[in-house]
Design a protein around this motif. Structure first.
Motif, PDB file in Angstrom:
ATOM      1  N   GLU A 167       0.842  -1.204   0.000  1.00 18.25           N
ATOM      2  CA  GLU A 167       0.000   0.000   0.000  1.00 18.25           C
ATOM      3  C   GLU A 167       0.874   1.250   0.000  1.00 18.25           C
ATOM      4  OE1 GLU A 167      -3.634  -2.292   0.464  1.00 18.25           O
ATOM      5  OE2 GLU A 167      -3.128  -0.294  -0.291  1.00 18.25           O
TER       6      GLU A 167
ATOM      7  N   ASP B  69       0.970   5.653   0.116  1.00 14.40           N
ATOM      8  CA  ASP B  69       0.205   6.850   0.471  1.00 14.40           C
ATOM      9  C   ASP B  69       0.224   7.840  -0.701  1.00 14.40           C
ATOM     10  OD1 ASP B  69       2.626   8.217   0.455  1.00 14.40           O
ATOM     11  OD2 ASP B  69       2.840   8.217   2.640  1.00 14.40           O
ATOM     12  N   GLU B  70      -0.354   9.041  -0.479  1.00 13.97           N
ATOM     13  CA  GLU B  70      -0.477  10.002  -1.587  1.00 13.97           C
ATOM     14  C   GLU B  70       0.879  10.495  -2.076  1.00 13.97           C
ATOM     15  OE1 GLU B  70      -1.162  12.205   2.345  1.00 13.97           O
ATOM     16  OE2 GLU B  70      -1.762  10.308   1.394  1.00 13.97           O
ATOM     17  N   ASN B  71       1.912  10.326  -1.248  1.00 18.09           N
ATOM     18  CA  ASN B  71       3.251  10.732  -1.671  1.00 18.09           C
ATOM     19  C   ASN B  71       4.028   9.597  -2.332  1.00 18.09           C
ATOM     20  OD1 ASN B  71       3.027  13.389  -0.549  1.00 18.09           O
ATOM     21  ND2 ASN B  71       3.265  12.455   1.479  1.00 18.09           N
TER      22      ASN B  71
ATOM     23  N   TYR C 212       3.380   2.252   3.033  1.00 13.33           N
ATOM     24  CA  TYR C 212       3.092   2.337   4.467  1.00 13.33           C
ATOM     25  C   TYR C 212       2.576   1.021   5.035  1.00 13.33           C
ATOM     26  CZ  TYR C 212      -1.876   2.717   3.239  1.00 13.33           C
ATOM     27  OH  TYR C 212      -3.139   2.475   2.745  1.00 13.33           O
TER      28      TYR C 212
ATOM     29  N   LYS D 155       0.816  -2.374   8.958  1.00 11.90           N
ATOM     30  CA  LYS D 155       1.539  -1.148   8.653  1.00 11.90           C
ATOM     31  C   LYS D 155       3.024  -1.315   8.922  1.00 11.90           C
ATOM     32  CE  LYS D 155      -2.186   2.183   9.332  1.00 11.90           C
ATOM     33  NZ  LYS D 155      -3.274   1.199   9.560  1.00 11.90           N
TER      34      LYS D 155
END
Lengths: 447, 220
Positions: A259, A261-263, A267, A277
């Motif tokens: 997975e 993240d938006e960057n 994560y 996580k």
């Protein structure tokens, strides 16, 4: 599984398991998962049933081959250099306590249509047909130079800066013939191609020293050792190390999805509807196909036989190097054989592998020179697999992808990759230099 | 086994025995009770436990028992096939207060049959008999199952040290009687791994590393 970890490792190949073991010993919280229900990933060892399923589909293995679980057929055949980097890692981590090893019986090189034993002693060298008498004297001088060379002792350099002069230049100083150069470069220094000739000589000299030291280590017929029950014992041993230090292991986890993240930073990993996580993801190329590129292919044959390879003096385990010049190709070809003596096959059975960097699309044709050395074969499986390298930047996405296994017949490149990755993940270097001396000292005391 | 040195102490046979069963049934405490007479009340999954050894007399022979714990890999069914290599005995443990752990014994048996030597001696152990009011697996049911499957059977409490000694005597005796029946060439230090090491000899990659066992966290 809905938990937080420092690192999640995907794929239980040898590289991933070594990383997992090292990180757990460092005190990191590690989760290690594999989509398969067995350890080893691409570098596993398969029993007969799994081997048949993988290469023959739904067929059942013939009964005359014996009991399935007595087979441990390596998917990435390699031997360990007895004084090599992998042995150092094993000793450093004390993983040797989970394993048993045997010396490999012999190492051979293909020359002018025949195989010759790579000399293991001075006496063998003098008897060998690989070199003429005068050439032996010249080669001996070169070998003594290599043997005496110490990086810290300028006197041993004899005026040559091996970090600057090329291998070709050093060799011409000793006046060696092409065949000898080929033998030294491919059968002793274990280069796969000839690029080394125009590179600084230090690498070749170090490799030759490693070969000699490995040969002397256990005084077997070759510089190699090999674990009983096949190479999948190695990732399993490191996995146990990780578990002993708190690593969590899950097999048979379908669809491990990383997975982001938006960057674009990883994560966590989702599998079967749950997400764990983490701060970093380590994986083999198959888990992040978008972040790797193809860099080559390996052609491979796996053969089941009921006899040793001819002309190896009934050796139960051998390596044969077929230098590219002998075959008129770009890369060397390797034959690797182990047997029931290593608990990788039922009594009387031998497993041989022929592999090389693929230069064509038909392994049956390409691997023929190696297969012709084997004599009668009961079963043969052919395969070509892709090799991958990561294209991502770990700083940007927290993903650390391992390289695929190459066609070399030993683990030096494997460990080099692992140590480089470990440094990237942790920011520190693993010091393996002291351990072997300590082990040798302990061995001396025990004697 | 490679790395085993006779100089440590004299024994006639070295037997590798593996502990298996669901997480939380008390395998590690059985091990620590038997080898170090310790019990740890913390119920963490097994971490830091390797294998432990103890030497004892079985039918007049000196037996060195090398008993392996799972290192917690059984929690998500990730025990390595390497764990079973060379094991002459297996201790199948369930918790008498948790029926699920007994129901799963069939799966552990299958795992043994898939990975261990066909001749491995297997003992079924119902642990935590100290939880008298919580007992959920009847002795008779387990005994019948063991008989049907050809297993030895005993109930224990690692906490109260009930039958722990007897349990290991039982499995080691089973192993000894089994190997006594057939003519096997003994390696130095006793019967080698099941299936044994064939031509040539194993080499010791790291002399002096043997038996560096981890310490347990607490003791009675």
């Amino acid at each position: 599984m809905d938990e937080e970890y420092d690192v999640i490792v995907l794929g239980t190949g040898l590289k991933e398991c070594i990383i997992s073991g090292l990180l757990s010993v460092d005190g990191l919280k590690v989760l290690h998962m594999d989509r398969n229900d067995y350890y080893g990933g691409e570098s596993t060892s398969l029993n007969l049933t799994k081997l048949w399923k993988r290469f023959k589909g739904n067929e059942t293995a013939p009964e005359h081959l014996g009991v399935s679980k007595e087979y441990n057929v390596d998917m990435v055949p390699k031997f360990m250099m007895a004084n090599g980097a992998l042995v150092r890692v094993l000793i450093h981590t004390s993983v040797t306590k989970y394993l048993n090893f045997k010396a490999v019986d012999g190492s051979f090189v293909y020359n002018n249509g025949k195989i010759h034993k790579v000399p293991a002693t001075d006496v063998e060298a003098l008897k060998s047909n690989l070199m003429g008498l005068f050439e032996k004297r010249r080669a001996r001088k070169f070998f003594i130079y290599v043997q005496d060379y110490e990086e810290d002792d300028p006197k041993s350099h004899e005026g040559l800066d091996l970090h600057k002069v090329t291998t070709r230049e050093v060799i011409s100083k000793y006046g060696l013939e092409d065949d000898t150069v080929d033998f030294i470069g491919h059968a002793l220094a274990l280069h796969r191609d000839d690029n080394y000739l125009d590179e600084p000589a230090i690498d070749t000299v170090k490799r030759m020293k490693l070969y000699a030291e490995s040969l002397a280590r256990f005084q077997g017929g070759s510089p190699y050792i090999y674990p009983l029950y096949g190479l999948a014992e190695l990732p399993q041993a490191f996995a146990r190390l990780s578990a002993v230090y708190g690593g969590t292991y899950m097999l048979n986890k379908a669809e491990c999805k990383v997975e982001f993240d938006e960057n674009g930073k990883a994560y966590g990993v989702t599998s079967e509807g749950e997400t764990a996580k983490c701060k970093k993801v380590v994986c083999d190329p198959s888990y992040l196909p978008d972040k790797v590129k193809k860099v080559g292919r390996v052609a491979r044959a796996i053969c089941i036989m009921k006899h040793p390879i001819p002309d190896t003096k009934d050796s139960h385990s051998v390596q044969i190097i077929l230098p590219k010049k002998q075959l008129k190709r770009k890369s060397d070809m390797y034959v690797f054989c182990c047997s029931y003596a290593h608990n990788v096959a039922p009594k009387g059975k031998f497993i041989a592998f022929v592999s090389t960097e693929a230069e064509a699309d038909k392994p049956e044709i390409e691997l023929k020179p190696g297969i012709d050395l084997l004599g009668p074969v009961e079963e043969t499986f052919f395969d070509i697999y892709d090799r991958y390298e990561p294209t991502n930047t770990a700083d940007e996405d927290n993903c650390f992808v391992t390289n695929s296994y190459d066609a070399t017949t030993h683990f030096e490149t494997t460990v080099k990759d692992v140590l480089a990755l470990y440094s990237k993940i942790t920011g520190k270097e693993l010091d393996l230099s002291v351990d072997l001396n300590a082990a040798s000292a302990a061995e001396s005391e025990a004697a | 086994m490679a790395g085993t040195r006779r100089a440590e102490e004299e024994y006639d046979y070295l037997f590798k025995v593996v502990l298996i069963g669901d997480s939380g049934v008390g395998k590690s405490n059985l091990l620590s009770r038997f080898t170090r007479n310790e019990f740890c009340l913390e119920s963490k999954s097994t971490i830091g436990v390797e294998f432990a050894t103890r030497t004892l007399h079985v039918e007049g022979k000196i037996i060195k028992a090398q008993i392996w714990d799972t290192a917690g890999q059984e929690r998500y069914r990730a025990i390595t096939s390497a764990y079973y290599r060379g094991a002459l005995g297996a201790v199948l443990v369930y918790d008498v207060s948790k029926p699920t752990t007994f129901d799963n014994i069939s799966r552990w048996l299958k795992e043994l049959r898939d990975h261990a030597d066909a001749n491995i001696r297997i003992m079924l152990v119902g642990n935590k008999t100290d939880l008298k009011h919580l007992r959920a697996v009847a002795t008779d049911d387990a005994h019948k199952f063991a008989e049907a499957e050809g297993l030895s059977y005993i109930e224990t409490s690692a906490l109260e040290a009930t039958n722990v000694e007897e349990a290991f005597q039982l499995i080691l005796g089973d192993i000894y009687r089994a190997i006594s029946k057939k003519p096997v060439a003994s390696d130095e230090g006793g019967a080698g791994a099941a299936g044994g090491v064939k031509e040539g000899k194993t080499i010791n990659v790291a002399a002096g590393d043997a038996n560096s066992e981890k310490k347990q966290c607490c003791s009675t």
